[in-house]
Scaffold this active site. Sequence first.
Site, PDB file in Angstrom:
ATOM      1  N   GLY B 241       0.808  -1.218   0.000  1.00 25.94           N
ATOM      2  CA  GLY B 241       0.000   0.000   0.000  1.00 25.94           C
ATOM      3  C   GLY B 241       0.845   1.273   0.000  1.00 25.94           C
ATOM      4  N   HIS B 242       0.161   2.391  -0.119  1.00 24.93           N
ATOM      5  CA  HIS B 242       0.876   3.672  -0.181  1.00 24.93           C
ATOM      6  C   HIS B 242       1.568   4.004   1.137  1.00 24.93           C
ATOM      7  CE1 HIS B 242      -3.211   5.952   0.609  1.00 24.93           C
ATOM      8  NE2 HIS B 242      -3.006   5.003   1.474  1.00 24.93           N
TER       9      HIS B 242
END
Lengths: 346, 346, 346
Positions: B241-242
């Site tokens: 994920g970011h």
Amino acid sequence: MAKAEKYRLAQIVERFGGEILGNPQTPISQVATLESAGPEHISFLTQGKFRKQLASTRAGAVILGRADSGLTGLPRIVCDEPYLYFAKVSALFNPPQAIRPGVHKTAVVERGTRIPASASIGAGAYVGRRVKLGKGVVIGPGCHIGDGVEIGAASRLHARVTIYPGCRLGQRALVHSGAVIGADGFGIAQDQGIWRKIPQVGRVVIGDDVEIGANTCIDRGALDDTIVEDGVKLDNLIQIGHNVRIGAHTAIAGCTGIAGSTRIGRHCMIGGAANIIGHLDIADRVVIHAAAVVTRSIARAGTYGGHPAEDSRSWTRNVARLRHLDALRERVRHIEQQLSLPEEQA
Amino acid sequence: MAKAEKYRLAQIVERFGGEILGNPQTPISQVATLESAGPEHISFLTQGKFRKQLASTRAGAVILGRADSGLTGLPRIVCDEPYLYFAKVSALFNPPQAIRPGVHKTAVVERGTRIPASASIGAGAYVGRRVKLGKGVVIGPGCHIGDGVEIGAASRLHARVTIYPGCRLGQRALVHSGAVIGADGFGIAQDQGIWRKIPQVGRVVIGDDVEIGANTCIDRGALDDTIVEDGVKLDNLIQIGHNVRIGAHTAIAGCTGIAGSTRIGRHCMIGGAANIIGHLDIADRVVIHAAAVVTRSIARAGTYGGHPAEDSRSWTRNVARLRHLDALRERVRHIEQQLSLPEEQA
Amino acid sequence: MAKAEKYRLAQIVERFGGEILGNPQTPISQVATLESAGPEHISFLTQGKFRKQLASTRAGAVILGRADSGLTGLPRIVCDEPYLYFAKVSALFNPPQAIRPGVHKTAVVERGTRIPASASIGAGAYVGRRVKLGKGVVIGPGCHIGDGVEIGAASRLHARVTIYPGCRLGQRALVHSGAVIGADGFGIAQDQGIWRKIPQVGRVVIGDDVEIGANTCIDRGALDDTIVEDGVKLDNLIQIGHNVRIGAHTAIAGCTGIAGSTRIGRHCMIGGAANIIGHLDIADRVVIHAAAVVTRSIARAGTYGGHPAEDSRSWTRNVARLRHLDALRERVRHIEQQLSLPEEQA
């Protein structure tokens, strides 16, 4: 899909067997669900929960089992396995799209590869050196076929599939978009805190009549090959590690991961998002529940589930046990009161 | 793989150390498993369970540990870490395929990007504006390299990899087919029942010697960057994920998901299909079992597993506890009988 | 992202509301985190745990809630929902990249398809027959758009997306690289140990304002369509089975799998790596924890987690119960001692 032809019920029964109740001349042009069918459609009933829909369907005809044959007055085909029968009828009305043979002008075919006249190579596809393609193979637009790959007759690769060098697919393979076959297995060795890559020199060898879902990955073997036997059906987003062997006619639902060197038996059914760790042996005819985490080999046919997975009955019992724990605690408290023991914190 | 050269045992030991027992002139042309090896192959023994195969192998030579040196009369290399030794020998016999430098005539390179003479841009690849490629970089067929991307020397991207604009890869990266680096992180905010997208303006920044598996996704940061440090090894179908940070020399097996803003330490090993929720801190040298669900930060090196994950010992104990619950219930029933208490339903 | 413009705090508040404390003329050119912001940036505070960073930030201005308005002396915008406010401000500073309309010379557009002058078809993209594209649609490099696909105005497909024939996307869709929309659902029927494929003749129909993450797969329906309603947001590596319906404004995090024929309600939030088995009904406004395994329909709004999933409170209690089991066993042992009963093995 190609344009569907029309068939009369009598013609369908001639091909696939079963018994007609009602008008055998009823014309059918396509399959549909009970809910969305019109008079030109044939529908089917496999589960009791759809009986209500059967009552109100506008279908021209219905396929159903012997026990259910009295549930409707519509023209119908009565047979032993209505879902299987429906599958055959649907395949009749929905044959695969016709092939446009030839190599698209934007495709790249490297030297040493001969494309059969009956094959189709899509726009922007890349076909490496010494590739062997069977008759009628379809390589979709944007596919990448590495050097030395072999693909059996009548196989179809949808757009944007990757086959790494040296891998083999049997006849009548169906591979969906984004699948990656033959990428390196995850082989690394510790060298004083640094990971050192182990070359992955095995191949992926896939049998006949195998379907591979979208964005599914099958890694090449580290030394020996990764093997997928005949008739295996793989859904989307599945990970098959290096040196895995999947036995013939096993079906695996989406998002499942099978770690390296595990052997799955024949005729297994593995639910979605299951995880099977590496170096295990799973027997033939094993059924694994969705989301099960299999951490030990399974020696006997049966149904397994849970995290960690155990046979289905134990798993169900364990889940129930937890729910009974409160009651048990209450009983202990009651005994303590009877004995005038100090009640402890728990 | 390129054509393998031949080496004699003596030449191998000269490079990598270890001790020869048997004929040092034994010629070797490739590595193989004990089971499939022939006289031209060198094999290896790392685990006891393969001893039976050692007895019957047709290998020309074997790599094994000091304790096992007496288990065979074959020519052999005795060393401290046979698996690592094998990794080195395999790399010797299986060097990476030679590069064919140049830009394929069907590739598209946008203005403002200079391709080094030593680099290779495959058929149908797209390279955007202001891209910086190091020496010897290989961009496989069908890859997409967004504007402003930087890729360090000797990195190799297999077919059909996507790198979104602005992302950076270090030197000697190895990226497998279908990987997507730098897609938008999953950043959305509630606006009276409607989701409003938050622009993802960070990048993905990847260190040196990183391997990224097939169809793995690493999202760009929302504001700051997503970071993958040196020597990290990622298997297939992983989701990062970011704003995640993955510490140097951490290895992550396939199908694992790491949610946004979580920080993974250095030298961690994360099993397949693990799930680590967002905004956690995982310490250095943490080992996480396959399919573990990590819902809290982990402050200390150790081994963790389960759903939710706890340290490995507790997890094993909890699984065992459930199995003992029946016995405990039996004991309570027995007490109740002794006390002539009414037996309750549980 | 396009070059950002500058705005003064007063201009921002004019657009989005809220109240300025400090100099309304403070010039801002971009958003940033508290930690990395400089004087030209506006940052935001949404959670208490970032207060320490607020104290030391070098940001030119900050967005925060009314309760926190006194926590800094910096120029600031005080508002009701700082995260949403930040989302709007970030969108202001980071508009989508401008489109370069036109069809790239290496793209292939089949006969019978008209490309609007405002649309952009990237290098190496393939657009099939009878495709309908709305105004301003962007088809990224290497995309594959099957025959008869319809894509609504202002939709953007990043590089290497596949849309199978006949599928529909609404307006303002955003689809990330590697996504596969409309591959065959996993429909197979047993025929004496052999799997027989059931043609998948439904479509995928997607509403307006839907975002689809990298390498996510949405299968076409078996007979009826697979439906994704307006405003749905899907993260990466998600699997949506055939005939699933996802209600409007539902958000699903990465690695989640939803098996065939399940209906998800509106305004649901589904955590990462969740697994929802087939043929279930999930109500509106259901929240599902990361890694939950949902095996039964959920009739009421609420929060659910665990394997198998239950309502969040029960799940938390069950996890706690296991931890108390040791104490309970100790109490039983104590009772047995008091009664001079033989202590049993457990």
